[in-house]
Structures are given as structure tokens and as C-alpha cells.
Write an enzyme that holds these catalytic residues in place. Structure first.
Site, PDB file in Angstrom:
ATOM      1  N   CYS A   1      -2.262  -3.901  14.553  1.00 53.41           N
ATOM      2  CA  CYS A   1      -1.884  -3.466  13.207  1.00 53.41           C
ATOM      3  C   CYS A   1      -2.329  -4.493  12.166  1.00 53.41           C
ATOM      4  CB  CYS A   1      -0.374  -3.272  13.145  1.00 53.41           C
ATOM      5  SG  CYS A   1       0.234  -2.876  11.498  1.00 53.41           S
TER       6      CYS A   1
ATOM      7  N   CYS B   1       4.685  -7.855   7.404  1.00 54.06           N
ATOM      8  CA  CYS B   1       5.553  -7.409   8.498  1.00 54.06           C
ATOM      9  C   CYS B   1       5.714  -8.546   9.495  1.00 54.06           C
ATOM     10  CB  CYS B   1       4.951  -6.196   9.191  1.00 54.06           C
ATOM     11  SG  CYS B   1       6.045  -5.468  10.441  1.00 54.06           S
TER      12      CYS B   1
ATOM     13  N   CYS C   1       2.541  -6.611  15.720  1.00 57.58           N
ATOM     14  CA  CYS C   1       1.869  -5.721  16.681  1.00 57.58           C
ATOM     15  C   CYS C   1       0.373  -6.046  16.670  1.00 57.58           C
ATOM     16  CB  CYS C   1       2.117  -4.262  16.316  1.00 57.58           C
ATOM     17  SG  CYS C   1       3.878  -3.853  16.301  1.00 57.58           S
TER      18      CYS C   1
ATOM     19  N   CYS D   1       2.899   8.374   1.966  1.00 61.10           N
ATOM     20  CA  CYS D   1       3.172   7.373   2.993  1.00 61.10           C
ATOM     21  C   CYS D   1       3.482   6.073   2.248  1.00 61.10           C
ATOM     22  CB  CYS D   1       1.945   7.215   3.892  1.00 61.10           C
ATOM     23  SG  CYS D   1       2.110   5.860   5.067  1.00 61.10           S
TER      24      CYS D   1
ATOM     25  N   GLU E   1       0.819  -1.213   0.000  1.00 56.71           N
ATOM     26  CA  GLU E   1       0.000   0.000   0.000  1.00 56.71           C
ATOM     27  C   GLU E   1       0.849   1.257   0.000  1.00 56.71           C
ATOM     28  OE1 GLU E   1      -2.668  -0.002   3.295  1.00 56.71           O
ATOM     29  OE2 GLU E   1      -3.743  -1.777   2.589  1.00 56.71           O
TER      30      GLU E   1
ATOM     31  N   CYS F   1      -3.500   1.343   8.192  1.00 52.52           N
ATOM     32  CA  CYS F   1      -2.463   0.485   7.622  1.00 52.52           C
ATOM     33  C   CYS F   1      -3.001  -0.891   7.258  1.00 52.52           C
ATOM     34  CB  CYS F   1      -1.333   0.284   8.609  1.00 52.52           C
ATOM     35  SG  CYS F   1      -1.180   1.608   9.772  1.00 52.52           S
TER      36      CYS F   1
END
Ligand code: SAH
Length: 333
Positions: A90, A83, A87, A76, A62, A305
Site C-alpha cells: 500500500c 497510515c 501494509c 472514496c 486524497e 491509494c
């Protein structure tokens, strides 16, 4: 050619009309002007543009462009496909890690917006590495990309922000790069116990070590550190929590960005409401710590996100399921 690409936004050799036709033809056949292909795009009421790009191997990432009233145009961008930091709140962390982005894949996300802006007489002014992925878990490519944003796209180092979950050794290494980039730390909690529950990496690099590394960066780069704090109702938004945060950051050149949580499918939590967020700001102020509540942008377009990618994946899976169902019903006599 550099001028055509960076100053006039050319995306094909044919557009470079002052080059000899033979060279243009050869460039068209042999040079690669980018590898990202647009898989989805949404434009928000506030002008925010959110994109999902497909990489050559099918991975999805993204990028977002945020136009501000004061003229800033901020991209951004993502540093990894997926990832590994996991977290809790997220959306990208909930998807897991797929692969590192190359330096070129990181730069191209910003370049695409820069080229489009140039063509309408505007300019990409800021870049934040706050998209998908942990930039310091892809250190060489992320730092290489920052150097190219500065050197080739002409974005001032002070107009670039790199956001990290808090990999202390990489923060120290980054302090030695001699770049005046803004460092943002995803803090979200002020005790090791609470932070580890949200950000598993805290078990590896607890708060004391993280803040030591931040102090080193602040001193060597001469920059104030940004701390990100997702305000989660009833979880980390109490007066007591603000006081703990105030004590933790006292004396550090710091600014706290408070972001009301963007709800995601894999995490049961709600955003803090405005009055409570304002109270948090006031308490921090008592400790001499400056803070602002960040305006949530593109909230009508899955701009949190990983959320648009999640929507694209869902669509792809639904299409695949429909295709399988169609094939199966075609097989049944
Ligand atoms: N890996 C980097 C950058 C990516 S996320 C990092 O951790 O900093 C950019 C910021 O958005 C981080 O501060 C992250 O913690 C925050 N964030 C992620 N999901 C969020 C959500 N659902 N609501 C609010 N903030 C979120």
C-alpha cells in the site's frame, strides 16, 4: 443554512440569498465553511476524479469520486493523513503515519463532491472509507463522520462502506453502534503466515480472532461482510490459495472483492491477469463463496491509494530542490 449547504451546494455565505445581508456578512467573516484546499486534481478517461487536498497544517490527503453507468456516484475518502499499519503493497502504508483527521475533515471530503454534484443536478449516492488511513485507528472521528454522512448528507447507512485492515476489538465495538454500514475487511491472504508478511497487524490480530469479530458484526448488523483481496501474480492467486480462502469463509455471509494489485513504488509485485482472476472466482464458487473481480478505475491517473499524493510530493520535492539549486547558484560568484 443547512438547506443551502446540503441541498443547494452553497460554499459561501453570499450565495445564501434569502438570508439578511447583515447576517450574510457576519457569517462570511466568522463562519468556516471548510478547511480543505485543493492541491491537485486529475480526471480519468472513465470519469473518475482524483484529488489531493492540503489541510491547514500542510498535510496532504486524497479523495476520489467515481461515477458509474447505473447512476451511482461514489466518493472514496481518507480517514488519516498517512497510515500506521504499514501494509507492504500500500502506497499510504509506505509513507507512514502523520496524523488523525478530524471528524470535520473526513466529512468535508464527501461534502465537497456532494455539493458539486447537486449543482449539476446529480447526487452523491455512496461513500467508501477506503482512501488513505485506517478508519478504525481513528475510531471516534470515523464513526462520528459516518453518523454525519447519514444524518446530514442523507447517505443511507447501507450505501456507506468502511474498510479496515482488521482491528478485531474495533470491529466488535462497531457491531454495537447499531449502524447498518457495510464492513469491508482487507484480507489478502488466508493463512496467518502469509497474511502477516503482507499486513503486519495480523501478528496482533490473527485470522481466527478477526473472523470471530466479523461473525459478530454480520450477526448484529444483519449484513454480509465484504472481503478485499488484492490479486498479486504468483503470490496469492493460485488455485490452492483460492481453496484455502473458500474454506476460511465457508458459512459466513460474505462477498469477496478481488482487486488486481495496483503496482506501487515500494513493493515488488504485479497484478494477476484476467483469466487467472476468473479461475480464482470459480474456485471460490465451489465453496459457496461469491466473488467479483473489481474493475480498476482511474488507472490512467494514479488512482491507486496514495499514488497521486506520492506524485504531488515528488513534484514538491523537485521544486524545492530546484529552488535550492537556484539559490546556491545565485550565491556562487
Ligand atoms: N486501511 C483500510 C482502508 C484503506 S485501503 C484498509 O486497510 O482496509 C483500501 C483497500 O485497498 C484495502 O483493502 C487495501 O488493502 C487495498 N489496497 C491498498 N493498496 C493497494 C494496492 N496497491 N493494490 C490493490 N489494493 C490495495
Amino acid at each position: 443554512m443547512r438547506r443551502w449547504i446540503y441541498e443547494r451546494g452553497a460554499t459561501t455565505a453570499e450565495e445564501m440569498t434569502d438570508l439578511p445581508q447583515r447576517l450574510r456578512t457576519r457569517l462570511g467573516a466568522e463562519a468556516v465553511f471548510g478547511t480543505l484546499s485543493l492541491a491537485a486534481e486529475q480526471v480519468s478517461n472513465d470519469g473518475t476524479i482524483k484529488r489531493v487536498y492540503a489541510l491547514p497544517d500542510g498535510q496532504l490527503i486524497e479523495s476520489v469520486l467515481m461515477p458509474y453507468e447505473d447512476g451511482r456516484r461514489t466518493a472514496c475518502i481518507s480517514s488519516q493523513a498517512g497510515c500506521a499499519m504499514a501494509c507492504a503493497f500500500c502506497a499510504t502504508g509506505q509513507m507512514g503515519f502523520a496524523r488523525q483527521l478530524t471528524e470535520a475533515e473526513i466529512v468535508e471530503q464527501a461534502l465537497r463532491f456532494a455539493q458539486e454534484l447537486v449543482k449539476r443536478g446529480e447526487r452523491l449516492s455512496n461513500v467508501v472509507m477506503m482512501g488513505m488511513g485506517e478508519p478504525f485507528h481513528n475510531y471516534e472521528n470515523a464513526v462520528g463522520a459516518m453518523r454525519r454522512l447519514i444524518g446530514e448528507l442523507g447517505i443511507g447507512a447501507r450505501h456507506i462502506t468502511v474498510s479496515t485492515v482488521g482491528l478485531a476489538p474495533q470491529i466488535r465495538r462497531f457491531a454495537g453502534e447499531g449502524l447498518q454500514v457495510t464492513l469491508a475487511i482487507s484480507l489478502h491472504a488466508a493463512t496467518d503466515e502469509a497474511r502477516a508478511a503482507l499486513l503486519p497487524i495480523n501478528r496482533r490480530w490473527p485470522l481466527a480472532e478477526l473472523l470471530d469479530a466479523c461473525r459478530e458484526y454480520a450477526e448484529r448488523a444483519g449484513r454480509r461482510i465484504s472481503f478485499e483481496w488484492a490479486l498479486i501474480s504468483g503470490k496469492n492467486d493460485s488455485v490452492g490459495e483460492a481453496e484455502r480462502l473458500g474454506r476460511l469463509l465457508q458459512g459466513l455471509p460474505a462477498h469477496v472483492n478481488l482487486i488486481p494489485l495496483n503496482p506501487t513504488a515500494g513493493y515488488d509485485g504485479a497484478p494477476t491477469q484476467a483469466p487467472q482472476a476468473q479461475r480464482f472466482v470459480e474456485v471460490l464458487g465451489r465453496f459457496g463463496v461469491s466473488a467479483t473481480v473489481r474493475v480498476r478505475r482511474g488507472i490512467d491517473i494514479d488512482a491507486g491509494c496514495g499514488q497521486l499524493k506520492a506524485a504531488v510530493l515528488k513534484r514538491e520535492r523537485a521544486a524545492a530542490a530546484a529552488a535550492i539549486a537556484a539559490a546556491e547558484s545565485a550565491e556562487t560568484p
